[in-house]
Motif scaffolding. Structure first.
Motif, mmCIF file in Angstrom:
data_model
loop_
_atom_site.group_PDB
_atom_site.id
_atom_site.type_symbol
_atom_site.label_atom_id
_atom_site.label_comp_id
_atom_site.label_asym_id
_atom_site.label_seq_id
_atom_site.Cartn_x
_atom_site.Cartn_y
_atom_site.Cartn_z
ATOM 1 N N ASN A 32 -12.190 41.091 64.247
ATOM 2 C CA ASN A 32 -11.111 42.084 64.355
ATOM 3 C C ASN A 32 -11.532 43.449 63.806
ATOM 4 O O ASN A 32 -10.688 44.331 63.642
ATOM 5 N N ASN A 33 -12.825 43.614 63.513
ATOM 6 C CA ASN A 33 -13.367 44.881 63.010
ATOM 7 C C ASN A 33 -12.697 45.318 61.708
ATOM 8 O O ASN A 33 -12.407 46.491 61.498
ATOM 9 N N THR A 51 -5.159 45.426 66.735
ATOM 10 C CA THR A 51 -5.277 45.954 68.091
ATOM 11 C C THR A 51 -6.422 46.969 68.171
ATOM 12 O O THR A 51 -7.037 47.321 67.155
ATOM 13 N N ARG A 52 -6.678 47.472 69.364
ATOM 14 C CA ARG A 52 -7.784 48.412 69.553
ATOM 15 C C ARG A 52 -7.594 49.690 68.746
ATOM 16 O O ARG A 52 -8.565 50.298 68.303
ATOM 17 N N ARG A 53 -6.358 50.130 68.579
ATOM 18 C CA ARG A 53 -6.137 51.346 67.792
ATOM 19 C C ARG A 53 -5.899 51.056 66.312
ATOM 20 O O ARG A 53 -5.795 51.968 65.502
ATOM 21 N N ARG A 55 -6.657 49.978 62.433
ATOM 22 C CA ARG A 55 -7.750 50.181 61.482
ATOM 23 C C ARG A 55 -7.392 49.494 60.171
ATOM 24 O O ARG A 55 -6.299 49.681 59.648
ATOM 25 N N GLU A 84 -1.379 47.490 64.148
ATOM 26 C CA GLU A 84 -1.538 48.448 65.252
ATOM 27 C C GLU A 84 -1.809 49.842 64.709
ATOM 28 O O GLU A 84 -2.185 50.725 65.459
#
Length: 201
Positions: A32-33, A51-53, A55, A84
């Motif tokens: 999940n980075n 999610t992709r955005r 952090r 998110e």
């Protein structure tokens, strides 16, 4: 005799499975980075969704209890990190069966303790207007959101809920089962539903 066998089995099971939870959590964080520091310690399986955005940054010495076999105080669930937005967690933070739902921004300082079952939400999830709620995409887009900030040395009692827009000051304590909907100054104890000032520390 049966009781002794059962207890021995339970102990052996713990020794076999407990060592795997931290490596599994590290794998989930990697996938999940999620950036995390040293000495991460996890008991139980986590639910992580970034999610992709989204952090996530986590400091050193994070300790997490998750699920029904860890920190047995009732209302057990997996610890949930659903992100998110931007989630940051400082050093030496502990949490048990916690839900961090970060649609916008959640910031947790150093030496913070989140009791069992604590939930932190930085969004209302849904709009107050019933006509807007009929449209799922519009409902989510227009739902109110605001950052949540927990400063250093904060202690949140078990089963409490922290809502959007709340800042909890340094050294503050929130009593168990509280609903916190407005900011709390540093060095104070608050409790209740809704949470109210109890006393200075």
């Amino acid at each position: 005799m049966i009781s002794l066998i059962y207890k021995a089995f339970r102990k052996i099971k713990g020794r076999l499975f407990n060592p795997i939870y931290t490596p599994v959590a590290k794998l989930m964080f990697y996938l999940n980075n999620v950036k995390y520091g040293k000495s991460l310690k996890v008991g139980g399986l986590l639910k992580v969704r970034v999610t992709r955005r989204g952090r996530v940054s986590i400091g050193d010495y994070l300790q997490i209890n998750s699920g029904s076999n860890f920190n047995l105080i009732g209302r057990q669930q997996k610890t949930i990190l659903w992100v998110e937005g931007e989630l940051s967690i400082g050093n030496n933070v502990g949490m048990s069966a916690t839900a961090l739902i970060c649609n916008h921004k959640i910031s947790i300082g150093n030496d913070v303790k989140l009791g069992g079952g604590v939930c932190i939400y930085d969004t209302d999830f849904h709009h107050l207007d019933p006509e807007i709620r009929k449209n799922p995409m519009l409902d989510k887009k227009l739902a109110q959101k605001a950052p949540v900030v927990l400063k250093d040395n904060v202690f949140i009692g078990a089963h409490s809920t922290i809502l959007k827009g709340v800042t909890i000051g340094k050294n503050a304590v929130v009593g168990a089962c509280s609903l916190v909907s407005k900011s709390i100054p540093e060095n104070q104890i608050w409790a209740g539903n809704p949470a109210k000032f109890i006393k200075e520390i």
